[in-house]
Design a protein around this motif. Structure first.
Motif, PDB file in Angstrom:
ATOM      1  N   ARG A 145       0.826  -1.209   0.000  1.00  0.00           N
ATOM      2  CA  ARG A 145       0.000   0.000   0.000  1.00  0.00           C
ATOM      3  C   ARG A 145       0.862   1.263   0.000  1.00  0.00           C
ATOM      4  O   ARG A 145       0.357   2.359  -0.266  1.00  0.00           O
ATOM      5  CB  ARG A 145      -0.885   0.037   1.261  1.00  0.00           C
ATOM      6  N   MET A 146       2.140   1.118   0.386  1.00  0.00           N
ATOM      7  CA  MET A 146       3.034   2.277   0.510  1.00  0.00           C
ATOM      8  C   MET A 146       3.991   2.390  -0.668  1.00  0.00           C
ATOM      9  O   MET A 146       4.926   3.193  -0.625  1.00  0.00           O
ATOM     10  CB  MET A 146       3.855   2.177   1.798  1.00  0.00           C
ATOM     11  N   VAL A 147       3.820   1.572  -1.702  1.00  0.00           N
ATOM     12  CA  VAL A 147       4.678   1.698  -2.888  1.00  0.00           C
ATOM     13  C   VAL A 147       3.818   2.061  -4.102  1.00  0.00           C
ATOM     14  O   VAL A 147       2.659   1.672  -4.198  1.00  0.00           O
ATOM     15  CB  VAL A 147       5.538   0.430  -3.164  1.00  0.00           C
ATOM     16  N   ASP A 148       4.451   2.811  -4.988  1.00  0.00           N
ATOM     17  CA  ASP A 148       3.750   3.433  -6.113  1.00  0.00           C
ATOM     18  C   ASP A 148       3.702   2.466  -7.294  1.00  0.00           C
ATOM     19  O   ASP A 148       4.754   2.067  -7.812  1.00  0.00           O
ATOM     20  CB  ASP A 148       4.526   4.705  -6.489  1.00  0.00           C
ATOM     21  N   GLU A 149       2.494   2.128  -7.739  1.00  0.00           N
ATOM     22  CA  GLU A 149       2.395   1.169  -8.853  1.00  0.00           C
ATOM     23  C   GLU A 149       2.922   1.758 -10.155  1.00  0.00           C
ATOM     24  O   GLU A 149       3.069   1.052 -11.153  1.00  0.00           O
ATOM     25  CB  GLU A 149       0.962   0.655  -9.018  1.00  0.00           C
ATOM     26  N   LYS A 150       3.247   3.050 -10.155  1.00  0.00           N
ATOM     27  CA  LYS A 150       3.845   3.656 -11.355  1.00  0.00           C
ATOM     28  C   LYS A 150       5.381   3.695 -11.260  1.00  0.00           C
ATOM     29  O   LYS A 150       6.038   4.183 -12.172  1.00  0.00           O
ATOM     30  CB  LYS A 150       3.325   5.085 -11.528  1.00  0.00           C
ATOM     31  N   ASP A 151       5.946   3.239 -10.125  1.00  0.00           N
ATOM     32  CA  ASP A 151       7.393   3.343  -9.906  1.00  0.00           C
ATOM     33  C   ASP A 151       8.046   1.956  -9.960  1.00  0.00           C
ATOM     34  O   ASP A 151       8.036   1.216  -8.980  1.00  0.00           O
ATOM     35  CB  ASP A 151       7.639   4.006  -8.541  1.00  0.00           C
ATOM     36  N   ARG A 152       8.635   1.642 -11.100  1.00  0.00           N
ATOM     37  CA  ARG A 152       9.186   0.283 -11.246  1.00  0.00           C
ATOM     38  C   ARG A 152      10.382   0.050 -10.327  1.00  0.00           C
ATOM     39  O   ARG A 152      10.726  -1.097 -10.025  1.00  0.00           O
ATOM     40  CB  ARG A 152       9.574   0.017 -12.698  1.00  0.00           C
ATOM     41  N   ASP A 153      11.049   1.132  -9.885  1.00  0.00           N
ATOM     42  CA  ASP A 153      12.209   0.965  -8.995  1.00  0.00           C
ATOM     43  C   ASP A 153      11.833   0.309  -7.670  1.00  0.00           C
ATOM     44  O   ASP A 153      12.653  -0.374  -7.052  1.00  0.00           O
ATOM     45  CB  ASP A 153      12.846   2.328  -8.657  1.00  0.00           C
ATOM     46  N   THR A 154      10.623   0.544  -7.202  1.00  0.00           N
ATOM     47  CA  THR A 154      10.231  -0.015  -5.898  1.00  0.00           C
ATOM     48  C   THR A 154       9.084  -1.031  -5.989  1.00  0.00           C
ATOM     49  O   THR A 154       9.067  -2.001  -5.232  1.00  0.00           O
ATOM     50  CB  THR A 154       9.763   1.107  -4.924  1.00  0.00           C
ATOM     51  N   TYR A 155       8.159  -0.810  -6.901  1.00  0.00           N
ATOM     52  CA  TYR A 155       6.916  -1.598  -6.887  1.00  0.00           C
ATOM     53  C   TYR A 155       7.168  -3.103  -7.058  1.00  0.00           C
ATOM     54  O   TYR A 155       6.454  -3.922  -6.487  1.00  0.00           O
ATOM     55  CB  TYR A 155       5.963  -1.105  -7.975  1.00  0.00           C
ATOM     56  N   VAL A 156       8.197  -3.445  -7.821  1.00  0.00           N
ATOM     57  CA  VAL A 156       8.436  -4.869  -8.104  1.00  0.00           C
ATOM     58  C   VAL A 156       9.049  -5.606  -6.905  1.00  0.00           C
ATOM     59  O   VAL A 156       9.089  -6.831  -6.885  1.00  0.00           O
ATOM     60  CB  VAL A 156       9.363  -5.047  -9.335  1.00  0.00           C
ATOM     61  N   LEU A 157       9.549  -4.855  -5.928  1.00  0.00           N
ATOM     62  CA  LEU A 157      10.337  -5.473  -4.861  1.00  0.00           C
ATOM     63  C   LEU A 157       9.519  -6.008  -3.687  1.00  0.00           C
ATOM     64  O   LEU A 157       9.913  -6.974  -3.043  1.00  0.00           O
ATOM     65  CB  LEU A 157      11.341  -4.456  -4.287  1.00  0.00           C
ATOM     66  N   PHE A 158       8.407  -5.333  -3.395  1.00  0.00           N
ATOM     67  CA  PHE A 158       7.772  -5.566  -2.094  1.00  0.00           C
ATOM     68  C   PHE A 158       6.568  -6.517  -2.125  1.00  0.00           C
ATOM     69  O   PHE A 158       5.915  -6.684  -3.161  1.00  0.00           O
ATOM     70  CB  PHE A 158       7.367  -4.226  -1.482  1.00  0.00           C
TER      71      PHE A 158
END
Ligand code: UT7
Length: 327
Positions: A145-158
């Motif tokens: 819920r705290m990661v941006d689905e438009k930000d591939r740098d973080t969204y794929v990790l969590f």
């Protein structure tokens, strides 16, 4: 001082699996990139009606059952999380109510992905001194819920999930050492910029998407590799042991490459390292207790085994401990 051990373990993973191929459909990314750079193949997402306390309560009930006690026997609940249901009240209080732990004090502890490790060491002090008999220590995240689905740098990790442990006095073994660190000068490297007192939510904040996690992956990577080695060697030395004595290394599951670089520094062979990142991704403060529960359920831990558990994350923080299994 009393010896402190783990009396019960439990975990809960939400049902919904999100594979790298699912993410390919919504982001400019690929299964190949995610697998080779991180080791992640899939992760779990909490369902829309689930928040951190829901996942935590499930894991807590399993750990309490495993310990052979009842919720009313719990004296204290500490929840390590970065994705509480609300900034306040504490998620630990919601868990306390939900599981019927009516005799327990309850609070949250925020130490980035090191939250469960910190909470474990804090909880252990109450058992050591004899102030409490049973402390429930939970690591939980609905961090997607705290990661941006438009930000591939973080969204794929969590990914989301919860792991719980019941701590109590044991006759032999138990917690042998601990090492906790923090360096606030590195705070900017993993941060959720808005929604606190520094930058309250506003339309401008939402337009800039500052309500989501920002991470400087390369800096965190360097920190992580260095800290995994430092914390592990420190905890092993304080326990009066060497790396050869460690039966299971249970590291924070943030990136398989970080783990591989870390174990080279420590001198632990790959077959003694517990890995779940491929299935669950990085569930932040929950990865270590989830991974502990997984190898415990698989019957891979025997009484007398020495376990090394280590994590690192926002703060930036790092920490770990050596525990001799006594169940
Ligand atoms: O729990 C604690 C918190 N987090 C961590 O521990 C994370 C620590 N850091 C990491 O695990 C790694 O730094 C990442 C997995 C986040 C990134 O891996 P990296 O090998 O450090 O990649 P990079 O950031 O150097 O990026 C390499 C390339 C870049 O493209 P250019 O500039 O070389 O053209 C990125 O834009 O990969 C690109 N990239 C992606 N490509 C496809 C970044 N994210 C993605 C993506 N899919 N999801």
């Amino acid at each position: 001082m009393n010896k402190v051990g783990i009396l019960g373990v439990g975990s809960y993973l939400p049902e919904k699996k999100v594979t790298n191929f699912d993410l390919e459909k919504i982001l400019d990314t690929s299964d190949e990139w995610i697998r080779t750079r991180t080791g992640i193949k899939e992760r779990r997402f909490a369902s829309p009606d689930q928040a951190a306390s829901d996942l935590a309560a499930e894991a807590a009930e399993r750990a309490i059952k495993d310990a052979g006690i009842s919720a009313e026997d719990i004296d204290l609940i500490i929840v390590g999380t970065n994705s509480p249901d609300t900034l306040y009240p504490a998620t630990a209080c919601l868990v306390q109510d939900r599981i019927g732990a009516k005799n327990a004090a309850a609070f949250d502890l925020q130490a980035g992905c090191t939250g469960w490790v910190y909470a474990f060491i804090v909880g252990a002090q109450f058992i050591k001194t004899g102030m409490y008999k049973h402390v429930l220590v939970i690591g939980v995240e609905a961090i997607t819920r705290m990661v941006d689905e438009k930000d591939r740098d973080t969204y794929v990790l969590f990914g989301d999930g919860a792991g719980a442990t019941v701590l109590g006095e044991v006759d032999k073994g138990g917690l042998l050492s601990s090492a906790l660190y923090a360096d606030g000068s590195l705070a900017e490297h993993i941060i959720l910029p808005a929604g606190g007192s520094r930058l309250p939510l506003s339309q401008e904040v939402l337009d800039k998407r500052l309500q989501y996690t920002r991470m400087n992956g390369r800096e965190v990577f360097k920190f992580a590799v260095r800290e995994i080695g430092k914390v592990s060697l420190d905890a092993i030395k304080k326990a009066g042991l060497t790396a050869d004595d460690i039966r299971w290394f249970i590291p924070h599951q943030a990136n398989l490459r970080i783990i591989e670089a870390g174990i080279k520094r420590i001198g632990i062979p790959g077959e003694r390292v517990a890995i779940t990142i491929d299935k669950y991704g990085n569930s932040s403060a929950a990865t270590v207790p989830i991974t502990l529960d997984e190898i415990y359920r698989e019957g891979k831990i025997k009484a007398g085994d020495k376990l090394l558990m280590v994590s690192f994350g926002a703060g930036m923080t790092s920490g770990g401990f050596v525990l001799e299994w006594s169940k």
